[in-house]
Design a protein around this motif. Structure first.
Motif, PDB file in Angstrom:
ATOM      1  N   MET A  13       0.982  -1.163   0.128  1.00 17.30           N
ATOM      2  CA  MET A  13       0.325   0.222   0.010  1.00 17.30           C
ATOM      3  C   MET A  13       1.048   0.619  -0.381  1.00 17.30           C
ATOM      4  SD  MET A  13      -3.153  -1.252   2.140  1.00 17.30           S
ATOM      5  CE  MET A  13      -2.640  -1.404   3.947  1.00 17.30           C
ATOM      6  N   ASP A  14       2.134   0.974   0.492  1.00 18.18           N
ATOM      7  CA  ASP A  14       2.575   2.643   0.856  1.00 18.18           C
ATOM      8  C   ASP A  14       3.827   2.372  -1.022  1.00 18.18           C
ATOM      9  OD1 ASP A  14       2.364   2.484   3.925  1.00 18.18           O
ATOM     10  OD2 ASP A  14       4.331   1.667   3.804  1.00 18.18           O
ATOM     11  N   ASN A  15       3.954   1.771  -1.322  1.00 19.92           N
ATOM     12  CA  ASN A  15       4.088   1.600  -2.957  1.00 19.92           C
ATOM     13  C   ASN A  15       2.747   1.635  -3.976  1.00 19.92           C
ATOM     14  OD1 ASN A  15       7.270   1.438  -3.233  1.00 19.92           O
ATOM     15  ND2 ASN A  15       6.274   0.641  -1.309  1.00 19.92           N
ATOM     16  N   ASN A  16       1.774   2.476  -3.534  1.00 19.07           N
ATOM     17  CA  ASN A  16       0.414   2.568  -4.503  1.00 19.07           C
ATOM     18  C   ASN A  16      -0.215   1.486  -5.199  1.00 19.07           C
ATOM     19  OD1 ASN A  16       0.261   5.436  -4.054  1.00 19.07           O
ATOM     20  ND2 ASN A  16       1.877   5.763  -4.906  1.00 19.07           N
ATOM     21  N   CYS A  17      -0.131  -0.121  -4.316  1.00 22.55           N
ATOM     22  CA  CYS A  17      -0.788  -1.219  -4.504  1.00 22.55           C
ATOM     23  C   CYS A  17      -1.677  -1.237  -3.889  1.00 22.55           C
ATOM     24  CB  CYS A  17       0.447  -2.307  -4.682  1.00 22.55           C
ATOM     25  SG  CYS A  17       2.224  -2.265  -6.088  1.00 22.55           S
ATOM     26  N   HIS A  18      -2.826  -2.014  -4.828  1.00 14.17           N
ATOM     27  CA  HIS A  18      -4.194  -2.089  -4.289  1.00 14.17           C
ATOM     28  C   HIS A  18      -4.903  -3.445  -4.539  1.00 14.17           C
ATOM     29  CE1 HIS A  18      -5.223   0.310  -7.922  1.00 14.17           C
ATOM     30  NE2 HIS A  18      -6.354  -0.608  -8.157  1.00 14.17           N
ATOM     31  N   PHE A  19      -5.916  -3.420  -3.456  1.00 14.20           N
ATOM     32  CA  PHE A  19      -6.195  -4.930  -3.523  1.00 14.20           C
ATOM     33  C   PHE A  19      -6.662  -4.778  -4.781  1.00 14.20           C
ATOM     34  CE2 PHE A  19     -10.623  -6.654  -2.284  1.00 14.20           C
ATOM     35  CZ  PHE A  19      -9.631  -8.298  -2.655  1.00 14.20           C
ATOM     36  N   VAL A  20      -7.759  -6.179  -5.708  1.00 14.13           N
ATOM     37  CA  VAL A  20      -8.695  -5.920  -7.117  1.00 14.13           C
ATOM     38  C   VAL A  20      -8.895  -6.781  -6.509  1.00 14.13           C
ATOM     39  CG1 VAL A  20      -8.488  -6.277  -9.324  1.00 14.13           C
ATOM     40  CG2 VAL A  20      -6.485  -5.318  -8.518  1.00 14.13           C
ATOM     41  N   ARG A  21      -9.730  -7.678  -6.323  1.00 10.16           N
ATOM     42  CA  ARG A  21     -10.643  -8.716  -5.806  1.00 10.16           C
ATOM     43  C   ARG A  21     -10.382  -9.972  -4.984  1.00 10.16           C
ATOM     44  NH1 ARG A  21      -9.820 -12.675  -9.964  1.00 10.16           N
ATOM     45  NH2 ARG A  21      -8.643 -12.521 -11.273  1.00 10.16           N
ATOM     46  N   ALA A  22     -10.599 -10.851  -4.870  1.00 12.71           N
ATOM     47  CA  ALA A  22     -10.710 -12.472  -4.341  1.00 12.71           C
ATOM     48  C   ALA A  22     -10.203 -12.876  -4.852  1.00 12.71           C
ATOM     49  CB  ALA A  22     -11.657 -12.503  -3.167  1.00 12.71           C
ATOM     50  N   GLY A  23      -8.735 -13.944  -4.772  1.00 18.86           N
ATOM     51  CA  GLY A  23      -8.796 -14.840  -6.021  1.00 18.86           C
ATOM     52  C   GLY A  23      -9.251 -16.589  -5.659  1.00 18.86           C
ATOM     53  N   LYS A  24      -8.375 -17.076  -6.224  1.00 25.56           N
ATOM     54  CA  LYS A  24      -9.244 -18.279  -6.161  1.00 25.56           C
ATOM     55  C   LYS A  24      -8.719 -18.647  -4.537  1.00 25.56           C
ATOM     56  CE  LYS A  24     -10.246 -20.768 -10.939  1.00 25.56           C
ATOM     57  NZ  LYS A  24      -9.665 -21.567 -11.299  1.00 25.56           N
ATOM     58  N   GLY A  25      -9.075 -19.708  -3.690  1.00 24.22           N
ATOM     59  CA  GLY A  25      -8.820 -20.566  -2.349  1.00 24.22           C
ATOM     60  C   GLY A  25      -8.509 -18.985  -1.411  1.00 24.22           C
ATOM     61  N   SER A  26      -7.212 -19.379  -0.738  1.00 18.74           N
ATOM     62  CA  SER A  26      -6.363 -18.733  -0.191  1.00 18.74           C
ATOM     63  C   SER A  26      -5.733 -16.908  -0.778  1.00 18.74           C
ATOM     64  CB  SER A  26      -5.925 -19.509   0.807  1.00 18.74           C
ATOM     65  OG  SER A  26      -4.316 -19.428   0.345  1.00 18.74           O
ATOM     66  N   HIS A  27      -6.028 -17.015  -1.650  1.00 23.93           N
ATOM     67  CA  HIS A  27      -5.032 -15.737  -2.542  1.00 23.93           C
ATOM     68  C   HIS A  27      -6.045 -14.462  -3.352  1.00 23.93           C
ATOM     69  CE1 HIS A  27      -2.345 -19.239  -3.643  1.00 23.93           C
ATOM     70  NE2 HIS A  27      -1.706 -18.588  -3.862  1.00 23.93           N
ATOM     71  N   ALA A  28      -5.220 -13.253  -3.433  1.00 22.65           N
ATOM     72  CA  ALA A  28      -6.072 -12.351  -3.826  1.00 22.65           C
ATOM     73  C   ALA A  28      -5.300 -12.114  -4.420  1.00 22.65           C
ATOM     74  CB  ALA A  28      -6.159 -11.380  -2.694  1.00 22.65           C
ATOM     75  N   VAL A  29      -6.275 -10.728  -5.785  1.00 24.05           N
ATOM     76  CA  VAL A  29      -5.480 -10.299  -6.801  1.00 24.05           C
ATOM     77  C   VAL A  29      -4.919  -9.078  -6.430  1.00 24.05           C
ATOM     78  CG1 VAL A  29      -5.698  -9.559  -9.574  1.00 24.05           C
ATOM     79  CG2 VAL A  29      -6.934 -11.844  -8.148  1.00 24.05           C
ATOM     80  N   TRP A  30      -4.082  -8.138  -6.568  1.00 23.65           N
ATOM     81  CA  TRP A  30      -3.285  -6.657  -6.513  1.00 23.65           C
ATOM     82  C   TRP A  30      -2.830  -6.533  -7.350  1.00 23.65           C
ATOM     83  CZ3 TRP A  30      -2.600  -4.258  -1.816  1.00 23.65           C
ATOM     84  CH2 TRP A  30      -3.494  -4.525  -0.172  1.00 23.65           C
ATOM     85  N   TYR A  31      -2.829  -5.237  -7.690  1.00 20.22           N
ATOM     86  CA  TYR A  31      -2.313  -4.197  -8.587  1.00 20.22           C
ATOM     87  C   TYR A  31      -1.189  -3.460  -8.747  1.00 20.22           C
ATOM     88  CZ  TYR A  31      -2.130  -0.970 -12.394  1.00 20.22           C
ATOM     89  OH  TYR A  31      -1.417   0.150 -13.508  1.00 20.22           O
ATOM     90  N   SER A  32       0.059  -4.180  -9.144  1.00 25.41           N
ATOM     91  CA  SER A  32       1.048  -2.625  -8.686  1.00 25.41           C
ATOM     92  C   SER A  32       0.746  -1.489 -10.122  1.00 25.41           C
ATOM     93  CB  SER A  32       1.965  -3.752  -9.358  1.00 25.41           C
ATOM     94  OG  SER A  32       3.501  -2.690  -9.159  1.00 25.41           O
ATOM     95  N   PRO A  33       1.343  -0.519  -9.698  1.00 27.18           N
ATOM     96  CA  PRO A  33       1.243   0.974 -10.772  1.00 27.18           C
ATOM     97  C   PRO A  33       2.622   0.290 -11.611  1.00 27.18           C
ATOM     98  CG  PRO A  33       0.958   1.637  -8.972  1.00 27.18           C
ATOM     99  CD  PRO A  33       0.232  -0.004  -9.003  1.00 27.18           C
ATOM    100  N   ILE A  34       3.586   0.350 -11.008  1.00 25.46           N
ATOM    101  CA  ILE A  34       4.858   0.495 -10.924  1.00 25.46           C
ATOM    102  C   ILE A  34       5.325  -0.743 -12.043  1.00 25.46           C
ATOM    103  CG2 ILE A  34       7.497  -0.392  -9.998  1.00 25.46           C
ATOM    104  CD1 ILE A  34       6.215  -0.128  -7.222  1.00 25.46           C
TER     105      ILE A  34
END
Length: 64
Positions: A13-34
């Motif tokens: 979050m300090d690097n402007n990445c953010h949560f996009v959606r829940a993924g399969k199982g115990s994973h989450a999808v995040w977005y990196s602007p970098i």
């Protein structure tokens, strides 16, 4: 064993990445602007190696 979840999410979050959606199982999808791409983050990260791989996927040079 250490749990890197909170520290990892704070760094993302300090690097402007953010949560996009829940993924399969115990994973989450995040977005990196970098790197301008999505990447997956699993829950309950207990390995320093795994945490560093996620940071690398996000394009963040900081490591644990």
């Amino acid at each position: 064993m250490a749990n890197y979840d909170d520290k990892l999410k704070r760094i993302l979050m300090d690097n402007n990445c953010h949560f996009v959606r829940a993924g399969k199982g115990s994973h989450a999808v995040w977005y990196s602007p970098i790197k301008d791409k999505n990447f997956s983050v699993n829950k309950g990260i207990k390995s320093k190696v795994s945490a560093n791989e996620i940071l690398k996927d996000a394009g963040i040079k900081k490591h644990f």
